[in-house]
Design an enzyme around this catalytic site. Sequence first.
Site, PDB file in Angstrom:
ATOM      1  N   THR A 207      49.132  45.623 -51.115  1.00 27.15           N
ATOM      2  CA  THR A 207      50.473  45.913 -50.615  1.00 27.15           C
ATOM      3  C   THR A 207      50.473  45.939 -49.083  1.00 27.15           C
ATOM      4  O   THR A 207      49.615  46.583 -48.467  1.00 27.15           O
ATOM      5  CB  THR A 207      50.972  47.269 -51.144  1.00 27.15           C
ATOM      6  OG1 THR A 207      51.015  47.218 -52.576  1.00 27.15           O
ATOM      7  CG2 THR A 207      52.354  47.595 -50.616  1.00 27.15           C
ATOM      8  N   LYS A 280      38.635  57.007 -49.012  1.00 27.42           N
ATOM      9  CA  LYS A 280      39.128  56.700 -47.666  1.00 27.42           C
ATOM     10  C   LYS A 280      40.500  56.050 -47.753  1.00 27.42           C
ATOM     11  O   LYS A 280      40.677  55.037 -48.427  1.00 27.42           O
ATOM     12  CB  LYS A 280      38.146  55.771 -46.946  1.00 27.42           C
ATOM     13  CG  LYS A 280      38.637  55.280 -45.587  1.00 27.42           C
ATOM     14  CD  LYS A 280      37.695  54.226 -45.013  1.00 27.42           C
ATOM     15  CE  LYS A 280      38.265  53.573 -43.766  1.00 27.42           C
ATOM     16  NZ  LYS A 280      37.422  52.458 -43.267  1.00 27.42           N
ATOM     17  N   LYS A 292      40.262  45.802 -33.069  1.00 23.46           N
ATOM     18  CA  LYS A 292      39.573  44.752 -33.801  1.00 23.46           C
ATOM     19  C   LYS A 292      40.011  43.377 -33.311  1.00 23.46           C
ATOM     20  O   LYS A 292      41.095  43.220 -32.733  1.00 23.46           O
ATOM     21  CB  LYS A 292      39.909  44.862 -35.301  1.00 23.46           C
ATOM     22  CG  LYS A 292      39.336  46.062 -36.014  1.00 23.46           C
ATOM     23  CD  LYS A 292      39.788  46.081 -37.468  1.00 23.46           C
ATOM     24  CE  LYS A 292      39.208  47.261 -38.219  1.00 23.46           C
ATOM     25  NZ  LYS A 292      37.747  47.133 -38.418  1.00 23.46           N
ATOM     26  N   ARG A 366      34.670  57.384 -41.225  1.00 21.55           N
ATOM     27  CA  ARG A 366      33.734  58.508 -41.358  1.00 21.55           C
ATOM     28  C   ARG A 366      34.319  59.798 -40.795  1.00 21.55           C
ATOM     29  O   ARG A 366      33.916  60.890 -41.198  1.00 21.55           O
ATOM     30  CB  ARG A 366      32.403  58.153 -40.695  1.00 21.55           C
ATOM     31  CG  ARG A 366      32.465  57.951 -39.201  1.00 21.55           C
ATOM     32  CD  ARG A 366      31.304  57.120 -38.675  1.00 21.55           C
ATOM     33  NE  ARG A 366      31.417  55.731 -39.091  1.00 21.55           N
ATOM     34  CZ  ARG A 366      30.517  54.782 -38.781  1.00 21.55           C
ATOM     35  NH1 ARG A 366      29.458  55.098 -38.053  1.00 21.55           N
ATOM     36  NH2 ARG A 366      30.689  53.555 -39.192  1.00 21.55           N
TER      37      ARG A 366
END
Length: 518
Positions: A207, A280, A292, A366
Amino acid sequence: MALSANCLKLEKFSRCIRSPQRNRFYSSQNNKKGIVLGVYNEKSENENKLVLTPASEKFNELSQGKLLSNLKFVESEIKEGKSFVFWGLHEDYQAVAITGLGEKNKKFNPLELIDSKKETIRLAAAAGCAALKNAGLKNISVESLGDAEASAEGSILGTWKFQEYKTKKDDIPQVNICLENATEKDNWNRGVIKANAQNLARKLADTPSNLLTPTIFSQQIAEILRSENIKIEVHDQEWAKKEEMNAFLSVSKGSVEPPKFLELTYNKGQNEKPYVLVGKGVTFDAGGISIKPSTSMDHMRADMGGAASVTATLYAVDKLQIPVNLKVLIPLVENMPSGSAIKPGDVIKAKNGKTICVDNTDAEGRLILADALSYSSKFSPKWVLDIATLTGAMSVALGSGATGVFTNSDHLFNILQTVSSSTGDRVWRFPLWKHYLDQVAKNDAYDLNNIGKGRGGGSCTAAAFLKEFVPENTEWLHLDMAGVMGPQPDSSMPYLGKGMTGRPTRTLIEFIAAQKKM
């Protein structure tokens, strides 16, 4: 995928496949039916020989030998995992897909760590259904092919596709089982539930992020998991502040979308301590200030693949009525760059009091997992399992072949590896050595760094970081699913098609179910 009510019993096959009385081959398109039948490929005197399954033998009998006589012309074409469609063999089934099962007595393959029989059946069922679907049939019956559960998984996974936002959608056929005996109905239903769960994870992961923000995700889960057995709590930013979840909150600082923390409770295990799943839930990961590259950044809509998997697992646990106590924790955020975003070099204090220097804001998963793991101590869990699309290094190490696992429990890993061999969605273990902890924990000014100092071993240093937030004396598994998230770079699992994979949902379901069989 709904299970059709008109399931067939082999001993009453003739009621469903009647002897020809009149030609109804030219019935309307909507009424066309197909059936998937299996054949084994056995070697005899250096030649391949097709051997019919019991259901295929019965069909051949009721079609007055037409099936076997036609097979002789295409014997060399029907190989393992491949299908061939025949038309007009019987009036009640306009099309028959014969699908290859390979050798009859397949065994566990210790080198491949896979139950070859079950995986072959999934591939064969998917291939047969795909052949009939491509031929325009909307009503498909499938025989068990030797394992009704695996047959259902291949059929349901293979016929589903993500097309939520197409104006004109392709028809998804209705699939039902042609029973060989009454006991296989339960096995088929179990396979349908597990496949539907994985399809749910596929849908969530694919989605678009603007249509699945942390807020929308929470709203949708409240609908999807609506059940008297499941308690759903959606915690907001103020709650997280009171819980001192500063690592979790730090990731959301760059986004206009508020964070959410989902706490889902399933109590069917009497007074036992709960198992805890942590997923996560980064609904989009631009990397924050450590942004990124633009290439394939759209795939980061699935950076909540861990959240999708644990949600789908809980869905199946409820449908299967597995008698366990289960807590599912899902921290939900967007990781975006802005003037308010956390910056490289900033130091924060996590819920358990440890300080973290964030040298790379793209190592955000994390951080949110750290506070979720710390929060899990509140429930005195039997064990904790977290799952995340955590590191690109895992994709480099394993590709799409398996999910990476880090654990402090040989016992739990052995169970996980065994069930993953059965599901065909394998796991592989990595080390939790002090060597990797030293790379994130040996610092003068703070307790931990969110990235390692050395080159390589990125998945291992990430796992070592997470271990510092696991409740004391608790069995724990960390699953890095970055390589299996999707889209598939190859055709190793043809029954999953294009798009995000929903892996390893069925392995998680079987892992939880296995706890009650010990």
